[in-house]
Enzyme design. Structure first.
Site, short mmCIF file in Angstrom:
data_model
loop_
_atom_site.label_atom_id
_atom_site.label_comp_id
_atom_site.label_asym_id
_atom_site.label_seq_id
_atom_site.Cartn_x
_atom_site.Cartn_y
_atom_site.Cartn_z
N HIS A 49 -3.15 2.35 12.50
CA HIS A 49 -2.27 1.46 11.73
C HIS A 49 -1.88 2.13 10.43
O HIS A 49 -2.49 3.12 10.00
CB HIS A 49 -3.00 0.14 11.44
CG HIS A 49 -4.20 0.35 10.56
ND1 HIS A 49 -5.45 0.62 11.06
CD2 HIS A 49 -4.33 0.35 9.21
CE1 HIS A 49 -6.30 0.80 10.07
NE2 HIS A 49 -5.65 0.65 8.93
N HIS A 132 0.18 6.62 5.37
CA HIS A 132 -0.49 7.51 6.32
C HIS A 132 -1.16 6.66 7.40
O HIS A 132 -1.30 5.45 7.25
CB HIS A 132 -1.54 8.38 5.60
CG HIS A 132 -2.70 7.60 5.09
ND1 HIS A 132 -2.65 6.90 3.89
CD2 HIS A 132 -3.93 7.36 5.60
CE1 HIS A 132 -3.81 6.29 3.70
NE2 HIS A 132 -4.60 6.54 4.72
#
Length: 197
Positions: A49, A132
């Site tokens: 995620h 990220h």
């Protein structure tokens, strides 16, 4: 059985998740690293995620308020065109792949989500958004595997994809020596894609 020792609290964050084909593409690029660095603690692919707001431990009464606010807001927030690219690391212990695409829209969405959380009375430590996707963590006695694995991802460029949903996620981080697992509390469809610039 409750995952949490104190059932009155829940550790939560708000995130975006890449679609399955984008995750499969990245997993193929990671095959040499999986084989080459087996001591890394690899995150499960289904847990990948992009965190927009890490809210930490919250009371069980705060979470329903946040669910309501996110449910009302998600349809009016545009879906984003994103992609995964390259690799890097934090503190030589956490391996990640970067996020590419509509980063301005991503920062705007993260700011909206954080404002919504504050409007629900949720107190959390503000962290700068550094888009990220976390892939793995090293063991304390291993300071080389993560930088080497990141170097192997330098040329990775994933295909673009469109965000579909905003996810409210609960985690068991810090609940013992085992791997970190995440579960969706709820997810809401984002609105129409933003027009190309």
């Amino acid at each position: 059985m409750d995952d949490h020792p104190d059932s009155r609290t829940l550790r939560v964050f708000v995130a975006l998740a890449p679609p399955d084909d984008a995750k499969d593409e990245l997993a193929r690029a990671l095959r040499p690293a999986y084989a080459g660095y087996p001591r890394l603690r690899w995150n499960r692919i289904e847990d990948w995620h992009i965190t927009l707001a890490f809210l930490g431990e919250q009371s069980s009464t705060a979470v329903p308020l946040l669910r309501s606010a996110l449910a009302a807001a998600a349809p009016s927030r545009p879906a984003l065109q994103l992609g995964l690219r390259g690799g890097g690391y934090f503190d030589q212990r956490l391996l990640w792949t970067g996020v590419d695409g509509d980063l301005e829209g991503l920062h705007r969405l993260a700011a909206d989500v954080r404002d919504l959380a504050r409007s629900c009375g949720i107190d959390f430590r503000e962290r700068p958004l550094n888009p990220h996707l976390t892939l793995a963590r090293s063991r304390r006695d291993d300071s080389v595997s993560v930088p080497l694995a990141a170097a192997g991802l330098t040329g990775f460029v994933g295909r673009p994809w469109r965000t579909e949903r905003l996810h409210l996620v609960g985690s068991n981080i810090g609940r013992g020596p085992g791997p970190i697992h995440y579960r969706d509390i709820e997810a809401w469809r984002l609105g129409v894609a933003a027009a190309p610039a």
